[in-house]
Design a protein around this motif. Structure first.
Motif, PDB file in Angstrom:
ATOM      1  N   THR A 173     -24.302 -31.061 -25.075  1.00  0.00           N
ATOM      2  CA  THR A 173     -25.111 -31.966 -25.902  1.00  0.00           C
ATOM      3  C   THR A 173     -24.376 -32.276 -27.077  1.00  0.00           C
ATOM      4  N   GLU A 182     -40.318 -28.477 -26.256  1.00  0.00           N
ATOM      5  CA  GLU A 182     -40.936 -29.337 -27.185  1.00  0.00           C
ATOM      6  C   GLU A 182     -41.416 -28.276 -28.283  1.00  0.00           C
ATOM      7  N   VAL A 185     -38.294 -28.119 -30.875  1.00  0.00           N
ATOM      8  CA  VAL A 185     -38.206 -29.280 -31.715  1.00  0.00           C
ATOM      9  C   VAL A 185     -39.119 -29.357 -32.630  1.00  0.00           C
ATOM     10  N   THR A 203     -33.082 -33.768 -27.548  1.00  0.00           N
ATOM     11  CA  THR A 203     -33.972 -34.190 -28.274  1.00  0.00           C
ATOM     12  C   THR A 203     -34.233 -33.968 -29.787  1.00  0.00           C
ATOM     13  N   ARG A 206     -31.512 -35.728 -31.669  1.00  0.00           N
ATOM     14  CA  ARG A 206     -31.732 -37.179 -31.967  1.00  0.00           C
ATOM     15  C   ARG A 206     -32.834 -37.420 -32.953  1.00  0.00           C
ATOM     16  N   ARG A 207     -33.608 -36.192 -33.125  1.00  0.00           N
ATOM     17  CA  ARG A 207     -34.825 -36.385 -34.116  1.00  0.00           C
ATOM     18  C   ARG A 207     -33.947 -35.923 -35.567  1.00  0.00           C
TER      19      ARG A 207
END
Length: 326
Positions: A124, A239, A242, A272, A275-276
């Motif tokens: 990643t 999740e 994040v 994720t 990207r955030r």
């Protein structure tokens, strides 16, 4: 794993640190250490007679590998850390060196190297063309040296997180046992890499015994706390990691982020999360050490005796494999 603590350790060491940024702008914080431009000034050209025959030009320096992802998070700034005196980073415990600018983060990972999870984290990070600091456990480094070598080959900074992840604030540990955990951890990482790592250290559970803070100062090893903890070891799903990180970093505006490449959900959350961070306008700062750690010979020697590298038999084929029936 990480245990939340409100412990505040005063600077037990007199710290002298120079953070050299490979960037041109100056930091916004008045608390930040002096940032010096890394690029040397060009010397004035001296007049010289034209030679009769021009000497061949040296081959061009290899170009920096281009990022295959045009929208990658990347690295916004690279800083070099002079670890003389044992500087501390991370506002949970060390408040002197506020070198991060607004919207800057440092990615850090503890407890590796570990199969599946660490390689997933590496992939990643590579996909996003960004860099992190890894704080491996010494024992894990001896279990999976090939994974730790992959971390180094990808250009990430590598420190240490003790030999066995012992809580150094445990009153049952003598001061010598605390030092053994620190020194053996660094020697194990050196053994796994085949080269000395960075003089970067993170205390397990962020428990900072004052005597060991002082000791690391005498060893010129930088200490890393964090500005925000992902608490990924408590998260039941990616999740949650994040949301925890993003809510904290948005509130603080910047910070050193603590995560664990040992954790499966962290590896799953990382695409994720990066990207955030990119969407939120955050930039990654890569921290590099000015010089590698100077491990202690007695620990290097003891580790080499305890841990044997795998060997391949040198016996000839016909002494190993014989056809007995066809």
């Amino acid at each position: 794993m990480r245990i939340a603590t409100g412990l505040l350790v005063a600077g037990a060491v007199s710290v002298g640190v120079a953070v050299t940024a490979f960037a041109q702008s100056t930091p916004r914080s008045s608390k930040a250490p002096q940032i010096l431009a890394a690029a040397p000034q060009a010397a004035p050209a001296a007049a010289a007679p034209t030679p009769a025959a021009a000497a061949p030009l040296p081959p061009p320096a290899p170009a920096k590998a281009a990022c295959a992802n045009p929208d990658a998070l990347g690295v916004g700034r690279v800083v070099e850390i002079d670890t003389t005196g044992g500087p501390g980073f991370g506002f949970e415990h060390f408040k002197q060196l506020d070198f991060l600018r607004d919207k800057e983060v440092v990615l850090t990972f503890d407890d590796g190297p570990w199969p599946v999870n660490t390689p997933s984290v590496l992939k990643t990070l590579a996909d996003e063309c960004t860099k992190a600091i890894f704080f491996p456990i010494g024992k894990h480094a001896t279990y999976h040296p090939e994974i730790l070598k992959a971390v180094a080959a990808a250009g990430h900074s590598i420190g240490s997180h003790t030999w066995s992840h012992a809580n150094l604030n445990n009153k049952k540990l003598t001061e010598q046992q605390q030092k053994d955990e620190i020194e053996k951890g660094f020697s194990a990482v050196k053994w796994a890499l085949g080269a000395a790592p960075s003089p970067f250290f993170r205390f397990p559970a962020l428990q900072h015994p004052p005597a060991m803070v002082t000791y690391l100062g005498t060893r010129n090893i930088a200490m890393f706390s964090c500005d925000l903890d992902s608490f990924d070891f408590k998260a039941g799903k990616p999740e949650k990691i994040v949301e925890t990180v993003m809510s904290k970093v948005d509130r603080l505006g910047k910070g050193i982020i603590l995560m664990h490449d040992f954790q499966k959900h962290t590896a799953e959350a990382l695409p994720t999360l990066l990207r955030r961070l990119k969407a939120g306008g955050y930039k990654v700062v890569q921290m590099k050490a000015k010089a590698p750690v100077a491990t202690l010979a007695e620990y290097d020697d003891a580790l080499a005796k305890e841990t044997k590298l795998p060997t391949v038999s040198s016996r000839p084929l016909n002494s190993v494999v014989q056809t007995i029936s066809e």
